[in-house]
Motif scaffolding. Structure first.
Motif, PDB file in Angstrom:
ATOM      1  N   VAL A  29       0.783  -1.257   0.065  1.00 46.81           N
ATOM      2  CA  VAL A  29      -0.239   0.033  -0.064  1.00 46.81           C
ATOM      3  C   VAL A  29       0.889   1.296   0.154  1.00 46.81           C
ATOM      4  N   GLY A  30       1.882   1.203   0.687  1.00 46.56           N
ATOM      5  CA  GLY A  30       2.952   2.369   0.881  1.00 46.56           C
ATOM      6  C   GLY A  30       3.592   2.881  -0.460  1.00 46.56           C
ATOM      7  N   ALA A  31       3.722   1.612  -1.433  1.00 46.97           N
ATOM      8  CA  ALA A  31       4.321   1.893  -2.712  1.00 46.97           C
ATOM      9  C   ALA A  31       3.501   2.673  -3.510  1.00 46.97           C
ATOM     10  N   GLY A  89      13.288   3.711  -9.080  1.00 51.86           N
ATOM     11  CA  GLY A  89      14.268   3.362  -7.955  1.00 51.86           C
ATOM     12  C   GLY A  89      13.638   4.000  -6.656  1.00 51.86           C
ATOM     13  N   ALA A  90      12.712   4.804  -6.644  1.00 54.76           N
ATOM     14  CA  ALA A  90      11.956   5.278  -5.300  1.00 54.76           C
ATOM     15  C   ALA A  90      11.204   4.018  -4.387  1.00 54.76           C
ATOM     16  N   ILE A  95      11.748   1.591   0.730  1.00 61.23           N
ATOM     17  CA  ILE A  95      11.576   0.450   1.580  1.00 61.23           C
ATOM     18  C   ILE A  95      12.730   0.364   2.328  1.00 61.23           C
ATOM     19  N   ILE A  96      13.883   0.658   1.972  1.00 61.36           N
ATOM     20  CA  ILE A  96      15.232   0.353   2.783  1.00 61.36           C
ATOM     21  C   ILE A  96      15.030   1.558   3.863  1.00 61.36           C
ATOM     22  N   PHE A  97      14.832   2.758   3.403  1.00 65.17           N
ATOM     23  CA  PHE A  97      14.767   3.980   4.570  1.00 65.17           C
ATOM     24  C   PHE A  97      13.781   3.857   5.265  1.00 65.17           C
ATOM     25  N   MET A 132      18.784  10.018  10.270  1.00 65.53           N
ATOM     26  CA  MET A 132      20.322   9.889   9.613  1.00 65.53           C
ATOM     27  C   MET A 132      20.599   8.441   9.168  1.00 65.53           C
ATOM     28  N   LEU A 133      20.174   7.625   9.978  1.00 64.33           N
ATOM     29  CA  LEU A 133      20.584   5.992   9.663  1.00 64.33           C
ATOM     30  C   LEU A 133      19.794   5.565   8.401  1.00 64.33           C
ATOM     31  N   GLY A 134      18.522   5.795   8.594  1.00 70.39           N
ATOM     32  CA  GLY A 134      17.542   5.352   7.256  1.00 70.39           C
ATOM     33  C   GLY A 134      18.106   5.954   5.942  1.00 70.39           C
ATOM     34  N   SER A 135      18.569   7.047   5.965  1.00 67.16           N
ATOM     35  CA  SER A 135      18.990   7.875   4.825  1.00 67.16           C
ATOM     36  C   SER A 135      20.380   7.324   4.420  1.00 67.16           C
TER      37      SER A 135
END
Length: 318
Positions: A29-31, A89-90, A95-97, A132-135
């Motif tokens: 759903v987030g995508a 790419g987003a 998802i990683i972030f 910061m870590l997510g980025s």
């Protein structure tokens, strides 16, 4: 003390942590949700990028003049140059972030919770570290997408190379500079987006707690905030966070953008770009595109956080 049926309102009641979410539903759903937000706000990124790379003799000195020029030359599609690359790419980068953000935020808050800090300060630290870590984790995917999309945004403009789509950009960049060409400006991207993400999430977390306190929530035996109040507080926090982050990080973003869009025949380093900007326009040259970036980060931040918090409410496990 008798509580008379009232609920104890804590700041945690306004948040839904990672362990309470249906992860599959959250990602799917987030995508779709964030793709819709990107469609709405992408033209602002195109205008900001055009302003940041424009030479001093270019007529497009304001966002409105840049929009007029783009529409005159390419119509509405001109405002969406590089969009397909960004969307491709987003999804993985986001998802990683979000995964790194949510898992780190919970862990960081547990560490700072015993400390003798105010609630807004604890939230600022936990959210800032998580942002910061997510980025940092997301940059591995995001930087190549950023390089390709920004080259497409400015192609044919002010002497920049024209390309036949995103794959053509990748092919030419790799041919000229190898894989490392797709990571041009990686250091500056980390220096720009990681602090920007840290500032954004720290500002959001602390301002959200501050607004809750100002409205009287968070005190013992206080009625929990309504959904309407929570949404209003989250929207206000998104605006504050976007304004703060854009003002602090625009100079680094301007340098990064110029570094990433230069061709192999005009290769410059960050120091040369700074010197030229200062020589041409003084310190204000480093704030090229501040208006669109301010609007983009505030509008994107508010839309994103409202969408994100709605997404979390939607994906809570039964």
């Amino acid at each position: 003390m008798e509580q008379r049926g009232t609920r104890v309102a804590s700041f945690g009641q306004t948040e839904i942590n990672w362990d309470k979410l249906d992860k599959t539903k959250f990602y799917v759903v987030g995508a779709g949700l964030f793709t819709g937000i990107t469609v709405a706000l992408y033209p602002v990124s195109v205008v900001k990028t055009r302003l940041q790379v424009a030479s001093k003799d270019i007529a497009d000195r304001t966002a409105f003049s840049a929009v007029r020029t783009i529409l005159k030359a390419d119509g509405i599609p001109g405002l969406y140059r590089g969009f397909a690359t960004v969307i491709t790419g987003a999804v993985p980068s986001r998802i990683i972030f979000l995964t790194a953000l949510e898992t780190t935020k919970v862990a960081a808050y547990r560490i700072v919770e015993p400390l003798n800090f105010s609630e807004p300060s604890k939230a600022a630290i936990a959210n800032g570290v998580a942002g910061m870590l997510g980025s940092l984790c997301a940059q591995t995917v995001f930087v190549p997408v950023d390089v390709v999309s920004q080259k497409l945004m400015v192609q044919g403009y002010s002497g920049y190379t024209a390309y036949n789509g995103g794959l053509d950009v990748v092919r030419k960049v790799v041919k000229s500079n190898g894989i490392r060409g797709l990571y041009r400006g990686f250091g500056l991207s980390v220096m720009t987006y990681s602090p920007s993400s840290a500032v954004w999430w720290a500002s959001y977390g602390s301002s959200q707690r501050l607004f809750l306190s100002l409205l009287g929530y968070g005190n013992e035996y206080q009625e929990a905030p309504s959904l309407r109040d929570i949404v209003c507080i989250q929207a206000a926090g998104g605006i504050v966070a976007g304004a703060t982050a854009s003002c602090i990080t625009t100079p680094l973003d301007t340098i990064k953008t110029r570094l990433q869009v230069t061709g192999p025949d005009k290769r410059k380093n960050a120091t040369e770009i700074v010197r030229k900007l200062l020589a041409d326009e003084g310190w204000k040259g480093l704030y090229r595109g501040l208006g669109p970036r301010f609007f983009s980060m505030s509008a994107w931040g508010t839309s994103m956080i409202l969408g994100y918090e709605y997404l979390k409410r939607l994906c809570v496990k039964e």
